[in-house]
Motif scaffolding. Structure first.
Motif, PDB file in Angstrom:
ATOM      1  N   ARG A 104      56.214  46.164  56.160  1.00 51.63           N
ATOM      2  CA  ARG A 104      55.966  47.055  55.025  1.00 51.63           C
ATOM      3  C   ARG A 104      56.993  46.921  53.915  1.00 51.63           C
ATOM      4  O   ARG A 104      56.773  47.420  52.810  1.00 51.63           O
ATOM      5  N   SER A 105      58.112  46.279  54.202  1.00 54.18           N
ATOM      6  CA  SER A 105      59.136  46.206  53.153  1.00 54.18           C
ATOM      7  C   SER A 105      58.832  45.116  52.138  1.00 54.18           C
ATOM      8  O   SER A 105      59.441  45.086  51.071  1.00 54.18           O
ATOM      9  N   LEU A 106      57.921  44.216  52.446  1.00 53.39           N
ATOM     10  CA  LEU A 106      57.748  43.021  51.625  1.00 53.39           C
ATOM     11  C   LEU A 106      56.349  42.935  51.026  1.00 53.39           C
ATOM     12  O   LEU A 106      55.384  42.622  51.715  1.00 53.39           O
ATOM     13  N   TRP A 139      54.192  39.959  51.906  1.00 54.03           N
ATOM     14  CA  TRP A 139      53.621  39.845  53.241  1.00 54.03           C
ATOM     15  C   TRP A 139      52.599  40.947  53.500  1.00 54.03           C
ATOM     16  O   TRP A 139      51.569  40.659  54.150  1.00 54.03           O
ATOM     17  N   ARG A 140      52.844  42.106  52.977  1.00 60.12           N
ATOM     18  CA  ARG A 140      51.958  43.215  53.332  1.00 60.12           C
ATOM     19  C   ARG A 140      50.720  43.271  52.446  1.00 60.12           C
ATOM     20  O   ARG A 140      49.802  44.020  52.711  1.00 60.12           O
ATOM     21  N   ILE A 199      62.369  42.368  48.869  1.00 58.98           N
ATOM     22  CA  ILE A 199      62.206  43.796  49.108  1.00 58.98           C
ATOM     23  C   ILE A 199      62.408  44.489  47.753  1.00 58.98           C
ATOM     24  O   ILE A 199      63.424  44.263  47.088  1.00 58.98           O
ATOM     25  N   VAL A 205      62.210  43.848  58.721  1.00 60.07           N
ATOM     26  CA  VAL A 205      61.291  43.445  57.640  1.00 60.07           C
ATOM     27  C   VAL A 205      60.203  44.491  57.439  1.00 60.07           C
ATOM     28  O   VAL A 205      59.499  44.477  56.440  1.00 60.07           O
ATOM     29  N   ALA A 206      60.085  45.407  58.394  1.00 61.53           N
ATOM     30  CA  ALA A 206      59.069  46.447  58.237  1.00 61.53           C
ATOM     31  C   ALA A 206      59.584  47.651  57.457  1.00 61.53           C
ATOM     32  O   ALA A 206      58.787  48.451  56.971  1.00 61.53           O
TER      33      ALA A 206
END
Lengths: 217, 887, 293
Positions: C143-145, C148-149, C276, A98-99
Motif C-alpha cells: 500500500r505504500s507504493l 505497485w498498488r 513512497i 513496503v505495505a
C-alpha cells in the motif's frame, strides 16, 4: 473497549527531535532507525511560506496494511489497538515495510554502531540482536504500558505507564491515551480541538491524530 | 534529568518528572541531554592525561600526545604555576601571566566543579581570549540590557504576554526547555508572535507571522515603529504616567545635548507646569511636563571631564521632545526601502503592538497591583550584536518604555545580571545612584582613573566603559581584540604579551570564533596550554597538556536553579539541583573538583582555594547567619565532602535554617527548592520602591562617557576607535550596517559587487551551546531538520544558478573560502544564505568527517566590523559558485 | 533532507526482489506454455526444467534478501491473509509436481511410477499460474507504493509474465529448430496487449497523482520499452511469418526481446519507480493568532 492513540499538537511542536532521541535511547535502536521521528516540512513559496513539524511513526492503524501481508504472523494487532511485532518470529522479508503508507517500519540487515565497527559500552548494554534482520517499529512502548497497567496505572495519565516520547516532549505536543475512554486526556483534547489524521484515503484508520487548531467557533 | 544505569553503564536518559510543577518545563530536558550517554562512551574521548612531545604547534603538526599519569600531569602544571608565582602574577606589560577561556554562556561553570575557586585563589587571570564571546552571543543586549534594566538577557514575560514582536530571537532553538514550554502554552492561549528575520527559523515557523527582513536592517524597522508611535498615533496610546514618573523622559536637555542641572545639587531639572519653572527632578508636589520646549532661567550642564557650562535663560526641551524630534526622519517609507518590509506592514505591526498594550490596565501578582502591559519586543543574536546593535537594543527598550511595558507583567523583562552584584538576585543589584537612576559601575573614563594601560589583553576596562569590572566583565569585553592585537596591534597600542599559561575548557576558539584559519594559528602561538579535553579538537591540538575531566554523567556538582536566570528561566521556585555521578568515570577521567583541589594543593594556594569555596566560588557560600559548613583552610577535602557541605549550606540558606540536607539526601531526591515570588520577576516594583527612574530614552551619561573616552584615547594618539566612539550618541543615529560592511570589504582590497550575497548563521537546539559535535546521535536526529550541515539557499536563487538539492558549492568571502552542500528552501530571502551551527572541523573526531561548512572561516576579525561594545555579528558578504552536482 | 518531506525511493526490496518477480513470473508462465506445448506435441522437459529453475532462482534471490533466512520456514504461518505465504505454499507442490512432470516427460521415472506427462504438466501449469497470481497480489497489497498498488499493475505484470514465459518458450523452440505458429500468433497478441496495458497503467498512475519521480522513471524507459520490447518483437514475429527461411533466427530474437523487455519493466517497477509518496498535511496549524500577513 480500549484503543490507544497518539496525539500530536502541531501548534506546539517545534521539531526539536527530543522525542526522536528519547525513543532511540529507550529502545536501543541502531543508527538510522528512528521509530519516532519528526519531519520538517515546508509549504508555500517565498515569501508566503509555512514550516510545519510533524511527528511520525507507526500509526497503529485499526486496519493495518502491514498485518495482512505479514507471512509469518510476526505482526500482530492487540485488542487495545497496538500493532506489535514478535521479533522472534519475523523473517525480515520487509513485505510489511513496503505495505506501510507511513514508512514506519525499518529493516536493518546488519548491526551498525554509532562509531565505527565496534559497539560503545552503552551499545553493548542496549543492543538488542533481536532487532537485526527483522522489521521493527514503534510499539507505543508496549512493555511500559503493560507493566503500568498491571500496577493499576493509566497509560497517558501516569507517566510511568506512558510512552517515552510523550514523557520527553518539551512543548507538550505529544499526548497518549485511550480514545475509547471519554475521560482520558486524549479524548478531551480531541473533543476541544480540530484535528486530522494522515493518508486516511488508504483506508488504514490510523491511531495518530494531529491537532491543528482550537475548537471551531 | 534522570539516568538509567544497567550493569554500571548509563543507557538511557529520562526527564525528571519529579520536577513537574516546579521546573517551568516540568522536568523535561532538551534533545542535547539525550546525547549524554554517547558522550560518556564516545570512543574518541581523551581518557588519560597527555603531554605533547612535538614542540612545534600548528594545524599541520602532529602534537605527538603521549599518555602520562595524573601525578606527572598535575606536577608539571603546578611546577609551572609555582614558577609563575615566583616571577610575579602580572608581567612587565601589566598583564596577567595566566589566562583562561571557557565556552558559551556560563554553561561551563555548571561543569567545572570548584575550579572557579582555584582561579579566584590564584589571583589575576586574563579572561580576554574569547571563544566567540561578543560575536556569537547577544552582546550589546548583555551590556545595555544590564545598564538600563538589569537585564543581562531580555525576554518576554511569556506567561502573561499577548503580543510579541521578535527580531530574530530564536527562542524555540536556543531558549531552552523553559522557553519552548512557555511559548507553546502561549500559542495555545492565542498569543500572536511576529518573527522578523531573513530566514524562516524554527521560531519563525512556530510564529503567527514571518516577515523576511533584509539582514541587519532591524534598526530601520524599529526606528520606523518608534516614528509611527510618536508621529502617527495619539499620545493617549502611550503610557504617559510611566514615562513621566519612571523614566528620564521629562529631564530637560540643554544646548550641548546635556541635562540641565540645578547648579548647587547638580540634579537634572524637569519643568513644573504649576510653578512654570525648572526644578530638580525629585521635587515633590509638582506637575512634571513630559514634552515641551522651555526657557530655564538658571542652570548648569556637566560635560566630559567636568567641563561645566553655566546658563541663564537657556532653551531647553525634554528628553521626550528630543526623542520625538529625533525620530521624525525615520519614516516607514524610508525604512521599507532599507529593510525590504513594506511600510504598510510596519504600520500594521506598530498598530497591533499599541492595540495590545492595555495602557492603564493592572494585574495582581503575589498580592501587589502592577501595571499589565502584555506586549514584548525580543531580539536575537545578529540583531543585538555587532554594528547596529546599539540602535536595536535602544529602540527595543524604548518601544517597551513608551507603552510602560518595561519590567512589568506581560512586557519586556530581564532575567539576570552578570556585571552587577549580586548575580543571584538582579533586583538587589538595583540601587539608587546618580540622577535618579540605578547606580551603575561603569569603568572610569576620567583622566585620573581611566585604565590607560590595559589590565587584560582585550582591554575591556580601557575601551568599553559599560562592561564594568565584575568577575564576568573581562570575558564580556571585546574578546576578539585579544586575538587580533596579539597578532597585530593597532597604532599606539602596546603589543600584548602572550600569557605564560592558558587554561581552556569546553571551548574551541579555532572553530567557534571568526577567521578560524588565522585563529588556529594564533592559538598555536600560545606558549603553554593546559586543555581540559573531551576529545581531540582544533584548539587542544595546540595544547601542551590534556586533562580528561569527568563529564556530565560522571561527576558531582551542586548547581543553583530557579529564581530568574538566563533565557526564560523564570520560576516560581528557587533552589539547587545536584549533578551526581550516574556511573564511574571512564578511563582515567577525574572529577573537576578533585583536579582543582589537587592543583591548589600542589601550587601552594590551598588556603586561598578553600577560602574561596567558603565564600561561594563553588556556587554557594558555605557560611551564613544560619549555619557554618566552612572548609578548614589548610585541609585537603575529598570531592564528596566538599559537595556535602555545599548541599547542607544551600538547603540551610534556602530554608532560612529550617532544613539541612547533605549529599546523601540529594542523591535520593535530586533537588531542593523553596518558593520564589513571581513578583520578583519584575524590576518595576524595585524601581518604584527606591523611587528610581529608567535611564531612558536619552543617553546623556553615555554621551558624556563617550566624549571622555574619546579624549582619553586621543590623548594617547589612538584614533582607530573613532568609528566606535560615534556610537556614544544620546539618541542613536541609524547605522547603515550593510554599507559599513561594504566599506570594510573595500578596505580589505576587494569589490563588494563580487560578493553579492549575505551569509548569516543560525542555531539549532540540537547543537547550540552543546559541546556535542562529536556525538553521532545529534547528527543523526539533526538530519531530520531542514538545513543541518547545509547552506540554506532560496529555491529561486538556486535555480538561477543551476543548483539542485545537495549540490556542492564553494562560498567565498574576501578572506577565505569554504565548501558545502546546498539545501533549497522557500523560507530564505533570495539575497541571503544561511549556514546553521558552527562546523568546519579538521581535528575533532566524527565532526571532521561530516565536512559541513561554517561561516566562521569566512568571517573576518576586523576593527571596522566591531562596534563600541566590542562585538561583531555573524554576517559576511559572500559569492557562491557551483562545484559539483549531488551524486 | 529527511524522507517523508519528499517522495522516497523504497529501499527494502532491491534487485534481488526484482529477480523474484522476474524469475517467478517468467518461470511460472513458462511452465504454463510448456504444458500447452506438450499437449500440442512440442518438447516439454527442457522448457519445464528451465521454468522450474527460473522460479527457484527467484525464490533463492528472495531468500538471500530476507533478514533472517534461516527462519524462512516461518513464512508459511499466515495463509489466511498473506499472499507471500500463499506464494510459498504454492511453490512447494509446484516444484514437486513440476519435477515429476519433467522426469516423466524425459522418461527418467522408474517404470512403476511413470504416468503420462500431460497430467503432471497440466497440474504444474495450473500451479504456475497460481504462483504468478500470488506474485501479482503481493505487489498489489504494497500500500505504500502507488507504482505497485495501482490496480492496472496486476494485469500489466500478469500479461508481462505470460509474455516473458512465452518469449522464453519460443526462444527454446527456435533453438530446437521449431516454429510453433499458433504460439507465435499468441505472442503477437500478448505483445500488443502488453503495450496497451503499459500505456493504460501509466495513464492511470498519472490520473491518481502518483509521485512525479515514479512517472519520470517510467517516462525514461517508455521509448526503449515500447520500441525494443514491443515494436521490435512484433515486427520480428511478423517477419517470421513472411520470411520462413529466417524464421528460426527471427523467432529467437523475438522471444528474447519480448522476455528481456518484461524483465526490464519489472526491474524498473521494483527498484527505480517505487517511490513512497511524501506526507501531505491537509491543513496548516494555527500558531497563536492567525497571521494577517
Amino acid at each position: 473497549m480500549t484503543r490507544y492513540v497518539m496525539v500530536a499538537d502541531l501548534r506546539r511542536c517545534v521539531g526539536c527531535q527530543t522525542c526522536t532521541a528519547a525513543c532511540k535511547l529507550a529502545n536501543g535502536t541502531p543508527p538510522g532507525v528512528q521509530w519516532r521521528r519528526v519531519l520538517d516540512m515546508e509549504v508555500g513559496e517565498y515569501p508566503n511560506v509555512q514550516r510545519v513539524f510533524l511527528p511520525t511513526g507507526c500509526q497503529h492503524c485499526a486496519n493495518p496494511p502491514c498485518l495482512d501481508v505479514c507471512p509469518s504472523g510476526a505482526t500482530q494487532q492487540r485488542n487495545d489497538g497496538i500493532v506489535n511485532i514478535d521479533y522472534d518470529v519475523c523473517i525480515g522479508c520487509a513485505n510489511c515495510a513496503v505495505a506501510c503508507p507511513y514508512g514506519a517500519r525499518y529493516v536493518v540487515d546488519e548491526q551498525q554502531y554509532a562509531y565505527g565497527d565496534a559497539p560503545t559500552d552503552d551499545e553493548v548494554v542496549n543492543f538488542n540482536p533481536d532487532y537485526v534482520g527483522v522489521a521493527s517499529k514503534c510499539n507505543f512502548c508496549v512493555d511500559v504500558i503493560d507493566e503500568g497497567v498491571a500496577k493499576g496505572l493509566t497509560p497517558g495519565e501516569d507517566p510511568e505507564a506512558t510512552p517515552r516520547c510523550v514523557n520527553s516532549c518539551i512543548s507538550g505536543a505529544m499526548s497518549f491515551g485511550d480514545i475509547d475512554d471519554p475521560e482520558s486526556t486524549v479524548s478531551k483534547l480531541l473533543g476541544e480541538t480540530q484535528h486530522y489524521r494522515l493518508k486516511t484515503n488508504e483506508g488504514t484508520c490510523p491511531g495518530f491524530y494531529y491537532i491543528w487548531d482550537g475548537e471551531e467557533l | 534529568m534522570k539516568v538509567k544505569v544497567k550493569d554500571g553503564v548509563a543507557c538511557e536518559i529520562l526527564p525528571n518528572l519529579d520536577a513537574e510543577g516546579i521546573h517551568p518545563a516540568n522536568g523535561r530536558c532538551c534533545v542535547k541531554a539525550y546525547g549524554a550517554v554517547q558522550k560518556t562512551y564516545n570512543p574518541n574521548r581523551v581518557l588519560t592525561p597527555m603531554k605533547r612531545t612535538n614542540p612545534n604547534k600548528g594545524r599541520n603538526e602532529d602534537p605527538g600526545f603521549v599518555p602520562i599519569s595524573w601525578d606527572e600531569a598535575l606536577d608539571t602544571i603546578s611546577d609551572r604555576l609555582v614558577a609563575i608565582r615566583e616571577k610575579g602574577l602580572i608581567d612587565d606589560a601589566g598583564l596577567p601571566r595566566v589566562a583562561a577561556t571557557f565556552g558559551m554562556g556560563g554553561t561551563p561553570v555548571s561543569y567545572m566543579g570548584t575550579f572557579p575557586a582555584f582561579l579566584s585563589a590564584w589571583g589575576p587571570i586574563d579572561f580576554s581570549f574569547g571563544s566567540g564571546q561578543g560575536v556569537k552571543c547577544v552582546h550589546a543586549e548583555h551590556l545595555y540590557g544590564e545598564y538600563w534594566h538589569r537585564a543581562f538577557i531580555v525576554c518576554a514575560d511569556t506567561p502573561h504576554t499577548r503580543y510579541i514582536v521578535s527580531f530574530g530571537a530564536n527562542v524555540e532553538a536556543t531558549g531552552g526547555t523553559c522557553a519552548v514550554t512557555r511559548h507553546a502554552d502561549a500559542r495555545i492561549r492565542g498569543v500572536k508572535r511576529v518573527e522578523i528575520e531573513p530566514h524562516m527559523s524554527v521560531t519563525a515557523a512556530a510564529s503567527s507571522e514571518w516577515l523576511p527582513i533584509k539582514p541587519k536592517t532591524d534598526n530601520a524597522f524599529m526606528f520606523a515603529m518608534l516614528h509611527i508611535m510618536l508621529h502617527e498615533h495619539s499620545r493617549y496610546e502611550l503610557d504617559l504616567s510611566y514615562l513621566r514618573d519612571r523614566t528620564a523622559s521629562p529631564y530637560l536637555v540643554g544646548p550641548r545635548g546635556l541635562y540641565l542641572r540645578e547648579p548647587k545639587s547638580r540634579k537634572p531639572l524637569v519643568w513644573d507646569l504649576d510653578s512654570k519653572s525648572a526644578v530638580p527632578f525629585d521635587t515633590s508636589g509638582i506637575r512634571i511636563a513630559l514634552e515641551g520646549h522651555f526657557k530655564v532661567s538658571n542652570a548648569i550642564d556637566v560635560g566630559a571631564d567636568e567641563d561645566t557650562a553655566t546658563y541663564e535663560d537657556v532653551d531647553a526641551e525634554t528628553g521626550m521632545s528630543k526623542l520625538v524630534a529625533h525620530l521624525a526622519q525615520y519614516t516607514p517609507e524610508g525604512a521599507a526601502a532599507i529593510c525590504d518590509v513594506p511600510a504598510a506592514t510596519i504600520r500594521r505591526i506598530t498598530a497591533e503592538y499599541l492595540e495590545h498594550a492595555c495602557i492603564g490596565e493592572t494585574i495582581e501578582i503575589d498580592g501587589m497591583t502592577l501595571p499589565f502591559r502584555p506586549v514584548a519586543v525580543t531580539l536575537g543574536k545578529n540583531v543585538n550584536n555587532g554594528w547596529g546593535a546599539y540602535d536595536c537594543v535602544w529602540a527595543r527598550t524604548v518601544l517597551a518604555m513608551l507603552v510602560g511595558a518595561l519590567e512589568v507583567p506581560g512586557g519586556t523583562i530581564g532575567t539576570t545580571t552578570r556585571l552587577n552584584r549580586p548575580q543571584s538576585n538582579r533586583l538587589k543589584s538595583a540601587k539608587p545612584g546618580d540622577d535618579g537612576f540605578m547606580a551603575t559601575p561603569l569603568n572610569p573614563t576620567d583622566k585620573k582613573n581611566w585604565a590607560a594601560t590595559p589590565v587584560g589583553r582585550n582591554a575591556h576596562t580601557t575601551l568599553v566603559p559599560i562592561v564594568g569590572n565584575s568577575s564576568w566583565s573581562q570575558a564580556l569585553g571585546p574578546t576578539h581584540l585579544a586575538w587580533m592585537f596579539s597578532r597585530n596591534p593597532p597604532d599606539n597600542w602596546p603589543k600584548p604579551t602572550y600569557p605564560d599559561l592558558w587554561f581552556i575548557y569546553r571551548s574551541n576558539p579555532s572553530i567557534s570564533f571568526f577567521d578560524t584559519e588565522e585563529l588556529a594559528e594564533s592559538v598555536a602561538r600560545m606558549p603553554y596550554i593546559v586543555a581540559f579535553a573531551y576529545t581531540p579538537d582544533e584548539s587542544n591540538h595546540m595544547a601542551d597538556i590534556l586533562l580528561p575531566d569527568a563529564t556530565d554523567l560522571e561527576s558531582t556538582q551542586l548547581i543553583r536553579m530557579g529564581g530568574t536566570k538566563f533565557v526564560e528561566q523564570l520560576w516560581q521556585h528557587q533552589g539547587v539541583v545536584l549533578r551526581q555521578p550516574a556511573v564511574e568515570p571512564c578511563g582515567e577521567a577525574r572529577d573537576f573538583t578533585w583536579i582543582a583541589t589537587e592543583l591548589a594543593r600542589r601550587t601552594g594556594i590551598l588556603e586561598g582555594y578553600n577560602t574561596a569555596i567558603n565564600r561561594g566560588a563553588g556556587g554557594m557560600p558555605l557560611k551564613s547567619e544560619h549555619h557554618d559548613f566552612s572548609l578548614s583552610p589548610d585541609t585537603v577535602y575529598e570531592v564528596d565532602e566538599i559537595w556535602d557541605r555545599a548541599c547542607k549550606a544551600a538547603t540551610a540558606r534556602y530554608s532560612n535554617g529550617t532544613e539541612v540536607h547533605g549529599l546523601d539526601w540529594f542523591e535520593d531526591h535530586g533537588f531542593f527548592v523553596t518558593p520564589f515570588k513571581q513578583l520578583d520577576w519584575y524590576l518595576y516594583p524595585t524601581m518604584v520602591e527606591h523611587n528610581m527612574r529608567f535611564e531612558l530614552p536619552y543617553q546623556e551619561r553615555l554621551f558624556r562617557v563617550g566624549q571622555e573616552l574619546k579624549n582619553r584615547l586621543h590623548e594617547q594618539g589612538i584614533h582607530w576607535w573613532d568609528q566606535q566612539l560615534e556610537e556614544y550618541a544620546a539618541l542613536p543615529h541609524w547605522c547603515d550596517v550593510l554599507d559599513t560592511w561594504d566599506r570594510a570589504v573595500e578596505k580589505m582590497g576587494a569589490d563588494p559587487k563580487e560578493y553579492p550575497l549575505w551569509l548569516i548563521s543560525t542555531k539549532s537546539m540540537q547543537y547550540a551551546s552543546g559541546n556535542n559535535v562529536s556525538i553521532q546521535l545529534m547528527d543523526e536526529v539533526s538530519r531530520n531538520v531542514r538545513g543541518h550541515g547545509r547552506i540554506l539557499i532560496n529555491t529561486a536563487t538556486a535555480r538561477n544558478l543551476g543548483l539542485q538539492q545537495d549540490d556542492w558549492v564553494e562560498l567565498r568571502s574576501p578572506i577565505a573560502k569554504t565548501r558545502g552542500r546546498v539545501a533549497l528552501s522557500e523560507g530564505v530571502r533570495p539575497d541571503t544564505l544561511v549556514v546553521p551551527g558552527q562546523f568546519g572541523h579538521w581535528a575533532t573526531p566524527f565532526a571532521k568527517d561530516l565536512k559541513f561548512p561554517s561561516l566562521n572561516k569566512l568571517a573576518p576579525m576586523s576593527l571596522d566590523l566591531t562596534d563600541s561594545t566590542g562585538s561583531g555579528a555573524d554576517i559576511v558578504r559572500v559569492s557562491i559558485t557551483p562545484v559539483e552536482h549531488a551524486a | 533532507m529527511s524522507w517523508g518531506t519528499a517522495h522516497r525511493l523504497q529501499s527494502f526490496w532491491d534487485a534481488r526482489a526484482a529477480c523474484n518477480f522476474i524469475g517467478g513470473g517468467s518461470g511460472s508462465s513458462l511452465l504454463f506454455w510448456a504444458a500447452l506445448g506438450l499437449i500440442a506435441g512440442l518438447p516439454y522437459a527442457s522448457a519445464a526444467l528451465i521454468g522450474l529453475l527460473l522460479v527457484a532462482f527467484g525464490l533463492v534471490m528472495v531468500w538471500l534478501e530476507i533478514g533472517k533466512p534461516w527462519r524462512a520456514f516461518n513464512l508459511f504461518f499466515r495463509p489466511q491473509t498473506s499472499w507471500m505465504t500463499r506464494e510459498g505454499t504454492v511453490a512447494l507442490p509446484l516444484f514437486a509436481v513440476g519435477t515429476f512432470a519433467v522426469l516423466s516427460a524425459a522418461n527418467l521415472l522408474p517404470p512403476l511410477t511413470s504416468t503420462p506427462p500431460a497430467i503432471p504438466a497440466l497440474l504444474t501449469a495450473v500451479l504456475g499460474l497460481a504462483f504468478l497470481y500470488c506474485q501479482l497480489r503481493i505487489l498489489n497489497t504494497a500500500r505504500s507504493l502507488p507504482a505497485w498498488r495501482e490496480p492496472w499493475a496486476m494485469p500489466l505484470i500478469g500479461i508481462s509474465g505470460l509474455t516473458e514465459g512465452l518469449g522464453i518458450f519460443l526462444f527454446l523452440m527456435a533453438v530446437m529448430g521449431i516454429v510453433p505458429v499458433a504460439f507465435v500468433l499468441v505472442a503477437w497478441v500478448l505483445l500488443i496487449a502488453r503495450a496497451f496495458l503499459w500505456q493504460i497503467y501509466v495513464k492511470a498512475l498519472r490520473r491518481s497523482g502518483a509521485p512525479r519521480p515514479t512517472l519520470q522513471a517510467f517516462r525514461a524507459m517508455d521509448n526503449l520499452f515500447l520500441i525494443a520490447a514491443h515494436a521490435s518483437p512484433v515486427v520480428l514475429i511478423t517477419l517470421v511469418i513472411i520470411l520462413p527461411d529466417l524464421a528460426i533466427m527471427l523467432l529467437a530474437l523475438a522471444g528474447a526481446t519480448a522476455t528481456f523487455g518484461g524483465w526490464y519493466l519489472k526491474f524498473v517497477v521494483i527498484t527505480r519507480a517505487a517511490y513512497i509518496p511524501k506526507f501531505e498535511i491537509p491543513t496548516l496549524p494555527i500558531r497563536g493568532q492567525p497571521g494577517s500577513g
